[in-house]
Write a protein that holds these residues in place. Structure first.
Motif, PDB file in Angstrom:
ATOM      1  N   MET A  93      29.744 147.095  25.059  1.00  0.00           N
ATOM      2  CA  MET A  93      28.973 147.256  26.292  1.00  0.00           C
ATOM      3  C   MET A  93      27.629 147.899  25.962  1.00  0.00           C
ATOM      4  N   LYS A  94      26.616 147.558  26.739  1.00  0.00           N
ATOM      5  CA  LYS A  94      25.297 148.129  26.503  1.00  0.00           C
ATOM      6  C   LYS A  94      24.972 149.175  27.566  1.00  0.00           C
ATOM      7  N   PHE A  95      24.639 150.378  27.106  1.00  0.00           N
ATOM      8  CA  PHE A  95      24.256 151.487  27.987  1.00  0.00           C
ATOM      9  C   PHE A  95      22.818 151.894  27.690  1.00  0.00           C
ATOM     10  N   THR A  96      22.101 152.318  28.707  1.00  0.00           N
ATOM     11  CA  THR A  96      20.801 152.958  28.518  1.00  0.00           C
ATOM     12  C   THR A  96      20.820 154.284  29.242  1.00  0.00           C
ATOM     13  N   VAL A  97      20.543 155.338  28.495  1.00  0.00           N
ATOM     14  CA  VAL A  97      20.547 156.696  29.045  1.00  0.00           C
ATOM     15  C   VAL A  97      19.149 157.019  29.564  1.00  0.00           C
ATOM     16  N   LEU A  98      19.076 157.349  30.834  1.00  0.00           N
ATOM     17  CA  LEU A  98      17.810 157.724  31.461  1.00  0.00           C
ATOM     18  C   LEU A  98      17.759 159.244  31.539  1.00  0.00           C
ATOM     19  N   GLY A  99      16.983 159.850  30.644  1.00  0.00           N
ATOM     20  CA  GLY A  99      16.916 161.304  30.560  1.00  0.00           C
ATOM     21  C   GLY A  99      17.585 161.790  29.297  1.00  0.00           C
ATOM     22  N   ALA A 100      16.825 161.866  28.190  1.00  0.00           N
ATOM     23  CA  ALA A 100      17.382 162.277  26.901  1.00  0.00           C
ATOM     24  C   ALA A 100      17.308 163.790  26.756  1.00  0.00           C
ATOM     25  N   GLY A 101      18.082 164.468  27.597  1.00  0.00           N
ATOM     26  CA  GLY A 101      18.210 165.912  27.514  1.00  0.00           C
ATOM     27  C   GLY A 101      19.571 166.261  26.943  1.00  0.00           C
ATOM     28  N   ALA A 102      20.043 167.461  27.243  1.00  0.00           N
ATOM     29  CA  ALA A 102      21.304 167.930  26.672  1.00  0.00           C
ATOM     30  C   ALA A 102      22.468 166.992  27.001  1.00  0.00           C
TER      31      ALA A 102
END
Length: 321
Positions: free
Chosen positions: A1-10
């Motif tokens: 599955m392909k995920f994109t994380v919006l907000g590369a914080g903790a």
């Protein structure tokens, strides 16, 4: 599955890295220039666990305007006050087939996400796991692998096939997801938890364990939990936990799971960043007022946090001798 994380914080790094290690394709999108450029410079994000075994994890990170990916699922972990701008800047990549998963602190994000995603494709929840962003491209996962838990629900409260697939990937990444069919009750459980621990630890600049060690901690927790539950009952929200179970959750996380952890609100305060108190204690205050109930203790704490923010940021005048 392909995920994109919006907000590369903790938390964004924690979810993205562990989903990537579980065999998924993961991209990161962030607006903090120092963070993006540091990751690109070093070839990934530095990851430690409990301050040990720091190592470089290769990741792909982009600014919103340059990103052209089309993931199956967006994983959203921005600060509440940053979300609207984040979504606007990334909207060119959204389409009607995509799902969105978020476990952000506080309340206020659901309405913003529904402006871009269909209700049936919104999955939201809460994550009881501690993570610290030491600096740009440098994150520390607190607690043993698989020690945290999370609750989540589909907005429609009718989980479909894709929702179950997302849960399966979260299980592979050892987030211990618990899928519920109580959307608001699921989200409010973490709001109430944070309204106690995040706020009090921030005001007194202490760890969760230090808070729990105070002999009057239970009395403080009960007052805030009872007031919050009074609000939710008037709003017709069925909570996941009883009041006693919520207290036990506060005590367990504070004494067993993460006693050495400083909550995220403290991390914001200590770096002179705006806190999310308006989306946590402040949210409970505003919700109560809709039903003619004054959550006075939560209102008082909201003011205290803003006073602390004000005094930390106000210029200090020289004292004449």
């Amino acid at each position: 599955m392909k995920f994109t994380v919006l907000g590369a914080g903790a938390m964004g790094y924690r979810y993205g890295v562990l989903l990537q290690e579980a065999g998924n394709q993961v991209d990161f999108v962030d607006t903090w220039e120092k963070n993006v450029e540091k990751v690109r410079e070093q070839g990934g994000v530095l990851v430690a666990r409990d301050h040990q075994d720091q190592h470089l994890v290769p990741v792909n990170v982009y600014y919103p305007e340059e990103y052209q990916g089309h993931p199956d699922v967006w994983v959203v972990f921005t600060k509440q006050m940053q979300l609207a701008d984040f979504l606007k800047r990334t909207a060119h990549c959204f389409d009607e087939k995509q799902y969105v998963l978020t476990c952000m602190n506080g309340m206020g994000h659901v309405e913003k996400l529904l402006e871009y995603f269909k209700p049936a494709k919104l999955i939201a929840g809460t994550a009881l796991v501690a993570t610290v962003l030491n600096g740009p491209g440098d994150v520390d996962f607190i607690g043993a692998r698989g020690a945290g838990t999370m609750n989540l629900a589909n907005y429609t409260e009718k989980p479909d096939e894709m929702t179950h697939k997302v849960v399966t990937e979260l299980e592979k990444a050892q987030f211990n997801p618990n899928l519920t069919t109580n959307f608001m009750g699921t989200l409010l459980a973490k709001v109430v938890f944070n309204s106690v621990v995040n706020t009090l630890c921030t005001l007194f600049e202490i760890t969760m364990g230090e808070f729990a060690s105070y002999p009057g901690a239970d009395e403080l927790s009960k007052q805030l939990i009872n007031e919050a539950y009074d609000v939710c009952e008037r709003a017709g929200i069925q909570m996941l936990n009883t009041r006693q179970a919520e207290l036990e959750s506060v005590n367990y996380v504070s004494t067993v799971a993460n006693p050495l952890h400083y909550p995220s609100m403290y991390q914001d305060m200590s770096h002179n960043r705006p806190t999310e108190v308006d989306y946590i204690n402040g949210y409970l205050v505003e919700l109560g007022r809709k039903y003619r109930y004054e959550a006075t203790t939560h209102a008082f704490l909201t003011h205290l946090v803003h006073l602390a923010e004000h005094t930390r940021q106000a210029p200090k005048e020289a004292v004449s001798e």
